[in-house]
Design a protein around this motif. Structure first.
Motif, PDB file in Angstrom:
ATOM      1  N   TYR A  39      31.483  28.152  39.810  1.00 42.54           N
ATOM      2  CA  TYR A  39      31.912  29.503  40.116  1.00 42.54           C
ATOM      3  C   TYR A  39      33.334  29.634  39.580  1.00 42.54           C
ATOM      4  CZ  TYR A  39      27.892  29.890  43.127  1.00 42.54           C
ATOM      5  OH  TYR A  39      26.606  29.925  43.589  1.00 42.54           O
ATOM      6  N   ALA A  40      33.595  30.713  38.899  1.00 42.49           N
ATOM      7  CA  ALA A  40      34.923  30.959  38.349  1.00 42.49           C
ATOM      8  C   ALA A  40      35.426  32.301  38.883  1.00 42.49           C
ATOM      9  CB  ALA A  40      34.878  30.982  36.825  1.00 42.49           C
ATOM     10  N   THR A  41      36.554  32.255  39.558  1.00 37.61           N
ATOM     11  CA  THR A  41      37.210  33.461  40.035  1.00 37.61           C
ATOM     12  C   THR A  41      38.414  33.693  39.136  1.00 37.61           C
ATOM     13  OG1 THR A  41      36.523  33.002  42.300  1.00 37.61           O
ATOM     14  CG2 THR A  41      38.343  34.563  42.006  1.00 37.61           C
ATOM     15  N   SER A  42      38.407  34.824  38.435  1.00 34.20           N
ATOM     16  CA  SER A  42      39.449  35.116  37.449  1.00 34.20           C
ATOM     17  C   SER A  42      40.201  36.386  37.813  1.00 34.20           C
ATOM     18  CB  SER A  42      38.836  35.288  36.056  1.00 34.20           C
ATOM     19  OG  SER A  42      38.169  34.123  35.656  1.00 34.20           O
ATOM     20  N   ILE A  43      41.505  36.339  37.591  1.00 27.66           N
ATOM     21  CA  ILE A  43      42.371  37.502  37.788  1.00 27.66           C
ATOM     22  C   ILE A  43      42.926  37.864  36.408  1.00 27.66           C
ATOM     23  CG2 ILE A  43      44.416  38.406  38.954  1.00 27.66           C
ATOM     24  CD1 ILE A  43      43.965  35.967  40.956  1.00 27.66           C
ATOM     25  N   PHE A  44      42.642  39.076  35.974  1.00 29.02           N
ATOM     26  CA  PHE A  44      43.012  39.549  34.640  1.00 29.02           C
ATOM     27  C   PHE A  44      44.136  40.575  34.721  1.00 29.02           C
ATOM     28  CE2 PHE A  44      38.559  38.407  34.459  1.00 29.02           C
ATOM     29  CZ  PHE A  44      38.422  37.746  33.242  1.00 29.02           C
ATOM     30  N   SER A  45      45.079  40.492  33.776  1.00 22.37           N
ATOM     31  CA  SER A  45      46.110  41.514  33.581  1.00 22.37           C
ATOM     32  C   SER A  45      45.925  42.095  32.179  1.00 22.37           C
ATOM     33  CB  SER A  45      47.511  40.911  33.694  1.00 22.37           C
ATOM     34  OG  SER A  45      47.709  40.349  34.963  1.00 22.37           O
ATOM     35  N   PHE A  46      46.383  43.328  31.993  1.00 29.47           N
ATOM     36  CA  PHE A  46      46.136  44.055  30.752  1.00 29.47           C
ATOM     37  C   PHE A  46      47.387  44.757  30.249  1.00 29.47           C
ATOM     38  CE2 PHE A  46      42.385  43.834  33.317  1.00 29.47           C
ATOM     39  CZ  PHE A  46      41.368  43.539  32.433  1.00 29.47           C
ATOM     40  N   ALA A  47      47.419  44.988  28.948  1.00 34.89           N
ATOM     41  CA  ALA A  47      48.418  45.853  28.312  1.00 34.89           C
ATOM     42  C   ALA A  47      47.780  46.402  27.046  1.00 34.89           C
ATOM     43  CB  ALA A  47      49.691  45.086  27.982  1.00 34.89           C
ATOM     44  N   SER A  48      47.960  47.670  26.817  1.00 34.15           N
ATOM     45  CA  SER A  48      47.455  48.335  25.601  1.00 34.15           C
ATOM     46  C   SER A  48      45.975  48.077  25.357  1.00 34.15           C
ATOM     47  CB  SER A  48      48.276  47.900  24.383  1.00 34.15           C
ATOM     48  OG  SER A  48      49.636  48.196  24.583  1.00 34.15           O
ATOM     49  N   GLY A  49      45.198  48.037  26.425  1.00 33.31           N
ATOM     50  CA  GLY A  49      43.746  47.926  26.289  1.00 33.31           C
ATOM     51  C   GLY A  49      43.209  46.545  25.966  1.00 33.31           C
ATOM     52  N   VAL A  50      44.027  45.493  26.144  1.00 34.91           N
ATOM     53  CA  VAL A  50      43.558  44.123  25.929  1.00 34.91           C
ATOM     54  C   VAL A  50      44.012  43.232  27.085  1.00 34.91           C
ATOM     55  CG1 VAL A  50      43.454  44.271  23.401  1.00 34.91           C
ATOM     56  CG2 VAL A  50      45.553  43.489  24.512  1.00 34.91           C
ATOM     57  N   ILE A  51      43.342  42.108  27.244  1.00 34.54           N
ATOM     58  CA  ILE A  51      43.693  41.146  28.292  1.00 34.54           C
ATOM     59  C   ILE A  51      44.930  40.373  27.848  1.00 34.54           C
ATOM     60  CG2 ILE A  51      42.910  39.112  29.573  1.00 34.54           C
ATOM     61  CD1 ILE A  51      39.988  40.152  29.010  1.00 34.54           C
ATOM     62  N   THR A  52      45.952  40.365  28.700  1.00 29.22           N
ATOM     63  CA  THR A  52      47.185  39.645  28.392  1.00 29.22           C
ATOM     64  C   THR A  52      47.308  38.340  29.179  1.00 29.22           C
ATOM     65  OG1 THR A  52      48.378  40.901  30.066  1.00 29.22           O
ATOM     66  CG2 THR A  52      48.479  41.722  27.790  1.00 29.22           C
ATOM     67  N   ASN A  53      46.762  38.331  30.384  1.00 26.59           N
ATOM     68  CA  ASN A  53      46.830  37.149  31.257  1.00 26.59           C
ATOM     69  C   ASN A  53      45.501  36.982  31.974  1.00 26.59           C
ATOM     70  OD1 ASN A  53      49.781  36.191  31.322  1.00 26.59           O
ATOM     71  ND2 ASN A  53      49.937  38.402  31.614  1.00 26.59           N
ATOM     72  N   MET A  54      45.141  35.715  32.159  1.00 28.56           N
ATOM     73  CA  MET A  54      43.895  35.386  32.859  1.00 28.56           C
ATOM     74  C   MET A  54      44.148  34.113  33.655  1.00 28.56           C
ATOM     75  SD  MET A  54      40.306  34.676  30.967  1.00 28.56           S
ATOM     76  CE  MET A  54      38.832  34.217  31.832  1.00 28.56           C
ATOM     77  N   GLU A  55      44.001  34.209  34.964  1.00 23.88           N
ATOM     78  CA  GLU A  55      44.163  33.049  35.835  1.00 23.88           C
ATOM     79  C   GLU A  55      42.803  32.773  36.465  1.00 23.88           C
ATOM     80  OE1 GLU A  55      46.713  32.012  39.828  1.00 23.88           O
ATOM     81  OE2 GLU A  55      47.654  33.226  38.258  1.00 23.88           O
ATOM     82  N   THR A  56      42.249  31.588  36.203  1.00 25.30           N
ATOM     83  CA  THR A  56      40.892  31.286  36.649  1.00 25.30           C
ATOM     84  C   THR A  56      40.871  30.061  37.544  1.00 25.30           C
ATOM     85  OG1 THR A  56      39.943  32.253  34.650  1.00 25.30           O
ATOM     86  CG2 THR A  56      38.538  30.766  35.902  1.00 25.30           C
ATOM     87  N   TYR A  57      40.235  30.224  38.699  1.00 22.97           N
ATOM     88  CA  TYR A  57      40.037  29.146  39.660  1.00 22.97           C
ATOM     89  C   TYR A  57      38.579  28.693  39.575  1.00 22.97           C
ATOM     90  CZ  TYR A  57      44.498  30.725  41.415  1.00 22.97           C
ATOM     91  OH  TYR A  57      45.817  31.068  41.501  1.00 22.97           O
TER      92      TYR A  57
END
Length: 125
Positions: free
Chosen positions: A89-107
């Protein structure tokens, strides 16, 4: 494209093993952190290369996908492969800028079996 749609598209392409096709969804300076293994990837290319090394026969089934009040997206996916006896199981937190993913933190968590000592307290579903 809406941020939740970007994440849906990412997992759909991952499920097809089309990691390179995700470039348009990911910022060039993408930062990916996997706290459970203390790993960090500091570019889109590094993240794509590591996923290519895992192989192309993985399935990423979205179990939950939510946009937060802080403009982030949280997804929970079940990850499995016919060539791997374990699933995750992967729980991911995504951040965005200008319509693309900039950060992804996955547990990451292994799908595990119920320990013997808890059999009288819980049910397996």
């Amino acid at each position: 494209m809406k941020t939740t749609e970007i994440v849906k598209e990412l997992w759909a392409r991952f499920s097809l093993g089309k990691y390179v096709d995700c470039e348009a969804l990911l910022h060039e300076n993408l930062r990916v952190v996997w706290p459970t293994s203390r790993e960090c990837y500091e570019s889109r290319n590094d993240f794509i290369v590591v996923n290519e090394a895992f192989g192309k026969d993985w399935t990423f089934e979205i179990l939950s996908l939510e946009e937060t009040t802080s403009d982030k997206v949280v997804s929970v996916v079940h990850v499995s492969s016919p060539s791997c006896p374990d699933s995750f199981y992967a729980t991911s937190i995504f951040s965005f800028a200008s319509g693309v993913i900039t950060n992804m933190e996955t547990y990451w968590a292994f799908q595990d079996k119920q320990p013997e000592w808890r059999r009288n307290f819980s049910k397996v579903y």
